[in-house]
Motif scaffolding. Structure first.
Motif, PDB file in Angstrom:
ATOM      1  N   GLU A 110       0.834  -1.211   0.000  1.00 54.12           N
ATOM      2  CA  GLU A 110       0.000   0.000   0.000  1.00 54.12           C
ATOM      3  C   GLU A 110       0.865   1.256   0.000  1.00 54.12           C
ATOM      4  O   GLU A 110       0.546   2.242  -0.679  1.00 54.12           O
ATOM      5  N   ASP A 117      -7.811  -2.463  -2.341  1.00 49.60           N
ATOM      6  CA  ASP A 117      -9.267  -2.592  -2.237  1.00 49.60           C
ATOM      7  C   ASP A 117      -9.717  -4.033  -2.027  1.00 49.60           C
ATOM      8  O   ASP A 117     -10.644  -4.309  -1.269  1.00 49.60           O
ATOM      9  N   ILE A 118      -9.074  -4.965  -2.726  1.00 51.82           N
ATOM     10  CA  ILE A 118      -9.448  -6.387  -2.643  1.00 51.82           C
ATOM     11  C   ILE A 118      -8.178  -7.221  -2.514  1.00 51.82           C
ATOM     12  O   ILE A 118      -7.189  -6.977  -3.209  1.00 51.82           O
ATOM     13  N   LEU A 143      -9.808  -6.439   7.707  1.00 54.96           N
ATOM     14  CA  LEU A 143     -10.561  -6.446   6.453  1.00 54.96           C
ATOM     15  C   LEU A 143     -11.838  -7.255   6.614  1.00 54.96           C
ATOM     16  O   LEU A 143     -11.886  -8.219   7.388  1.00 54.96           O
ATOM     17  N   ARG A 160     -18.185   1.015  -3.730  1.00 55.68           N
ATOM     18  CA  ARG A 160     -17.237   0.246  -2.934  1.00 55.68           C
ATOM     19  C   ARG A 160     -17.915  -0.949  -2.261  1.00 55.68           C
ATOM     20  O   ARG A 160     -17.793  -1.174  -1.063  1.00 55.68           O
ATOM     21  N   MET A 179     -15.714  -2.728   0.617  1.00 59.82           N
ATOM     22  CA  MET A 179     -14.261  -2.784   0.481  1.00 59.82           C
ATOM     23  C   MET A 179     -13.640  -1.917   1.581  1.00 59.82           C
ATOM     24  O   MET A 179     -14.270  -0.974   2.048  1.00 59.82           O
ATOM     25  N   PRO A 180     -12.392  -2.257   1.984  1.00 59.67           N
ATOM     26  CA  PRO A 180     -11.536  -3.336   1.491  1.00 59.67           C
ATOM     27  C   PRO A 180     -11.983  -4.694   2.025  1.00 59.67           C
ATOM     28  O   PRO A 180     -12.531  -4.788   3.131  1.00 59.67           O
TER      29      PRO A 180
END
Length: 285
Positions: A110, A117-118, A143, A160, A179-180
C-alpha cells in the motif's frame, strides 16, 4: 482505479509428492514446484476484474528465492507487479507467522503502490491444507472477509461494494460487503487463462521486487519464522497399505449376478430370507 493484491504460494506438485519410509518426511528433491492452484483461481478472478474495470493487480508471495519462478508465471498471465518476501528469518513459519508477514507485506505494498481494495487468496494450499492464512491476514489488516467463494457476482468501485456467492456445506449463500475485503477462492470460481506470447516475453524480462527483513524496520522478529510459530509437528507417518479382498460375481444374466451379489452381502440365499417354500409349489410361508 481498483488495486487488487493476490497472495500466492509455490508448493510441491502434489502429484509428485513422495514420503521417505524411514523418517516419514517429504522427499522434496526432484519434486517440481507449482503455484498453488487455488491461488491461481484467485489471480484469474483479479485479472477478470482488471479486464472489466481497469484495475491494478499486485502479486505477493513469501518463500525462498526459487519462488520467483511462480511470480513470473503470474506476470505472464497479466499481473502488473510482483513482490517476493524472502529471508532466512522467515523460514519455518507456521500459519500464524505466515499471516503476520503477509499482512505486513500488504501494508508495505500500500505504501508503494497505493491503497488495496481487494485481496485474493486461495481457500487453502496443497502442502499445508489448513485454510488459515487468508482469514489470518484479514484479521490482522481488519478487512471484511468472504471465504469459500465460487462466484464473484459484482464489484462496484463507485459504491465500494462486492457481492459474491459462497459455497457452504448446506448450500449456496449470496452475500455483499464493503471494500476493502479479502476473498478466498474455490477452484469452481473460474477457469484459469493461458499466458499470451506478449505476457511470456514480459515475464521473461521482469524482475520481481524482493524484500527481506531489512525492508521491514518495524517488523517484530519474535513473530516470524520458527520463533513466531507455536505450531509443533510431533510426528508424521504414512498410512499402512491394507489388502482388500475382492470377489468376482459371475452369472449368465444381470438378474443372476444381482441375486448372487445380494447373497454375498446378506450371507444367505434370497429365497431363505423371504421364507420361500420350494416344497409348497413355490409359495411364501
Amino acid at each position: 482505479m481498483l488495486h487488487i493484491v493476490v497472495c500466492v504460494k509455490q508448493v510441491p506438485d502434489s502429484r509428485e509428492i513422495r514420503i521417505d519410509p524411514k523418517n516419514n518426511t517429504l522427499i522434496r528433491q526432484g519434486v517440481p514446484s507449482i503455484v498453488n492452484f487455488y491461488d491461481m483461481h484467485g489471480l484469474e478472478e483479479a485479472l477478470r476484474i482488471k479486464d472489466e474495470q481497469n484495475a491494478r493487480v499486485t502479486v505477493v508471495t513469501m518463500g525462498p528465492p526459487p519462488a520467483e519462478k511462480g511470480l513470473k508465471e503470474c506476470i505472464s498471465l497479466g499481473a502488473d507487479e510482483a513482490v517476493l518476501v524472502t529471508d532466512r528469518g522467515f523460514a519455518g513459519a507456521d500459519t500464524l507467522a505466515t499471516s503476520y508477514v503477509v499482512a505486513e507485506t500488504i501494508r508495505k505494498v500500500e505504501e508503494q503502490w497505493g491503497p488495496v481494495d481487494i485481496v485474493f487468496c486461495g481457500k487453502q494450499t496443497l502442502d499445508g491444507d489448513t485454510g488459515q492464512v487468508g482469514p489470518g491476514v484479514a484479521c490482522r489488516l481488519d478487512l471484511e472477509q468472504l471465504t469459500y467463494v465460487n462466484k464473484v457476482v459484482s464489484v462496484n468501485e463507485d459504491k465500494r461494494r462486492v457481492r459474491v456467492q459462497r459455497h457452504l456445506e448446506d448450500g449456496l449463500e449470496v452475500v455483499e460487503t464493503s471494500m476493502p475485503v479479502l476473498i478466498t477462492a474455490l477452484k469452481e470460481l473460474n477457469k484459469v487463462r493461458r499466458a499470451s506470447l506478449p505476457g511470456m516475453i514480459r515475464a521473461a524480462r521482469y524482475k520481481p521486487t524482493v524484500w527481506t527483513t531489512a525492508d521491514f524496520p518495524h517488523l517484530d522478529k519474535t513473530k516470524i519464522g520458527l520463533k513466531g510459530s507455536p505450531t509443533i509437528v510431533s510426528k508424521t507417518w504414512v498410512p499402512e497399505v491394507k489388502a482388500v479382498k475382492a470377489i468376482s460375481i459371475e452369472g449368465e444374466t444381470v438378474q443372476e449376478k444381482a441375486a448372487k451379489l445380494i447373497d454375498q452381502l446378506w450371507g444367505s440365499p434370497l429365497p431363505e430370507r423371504l421364507g420361500w417354500n420350494a416344497a409348497a409349489n413355490g409359495t411364501l410361508d
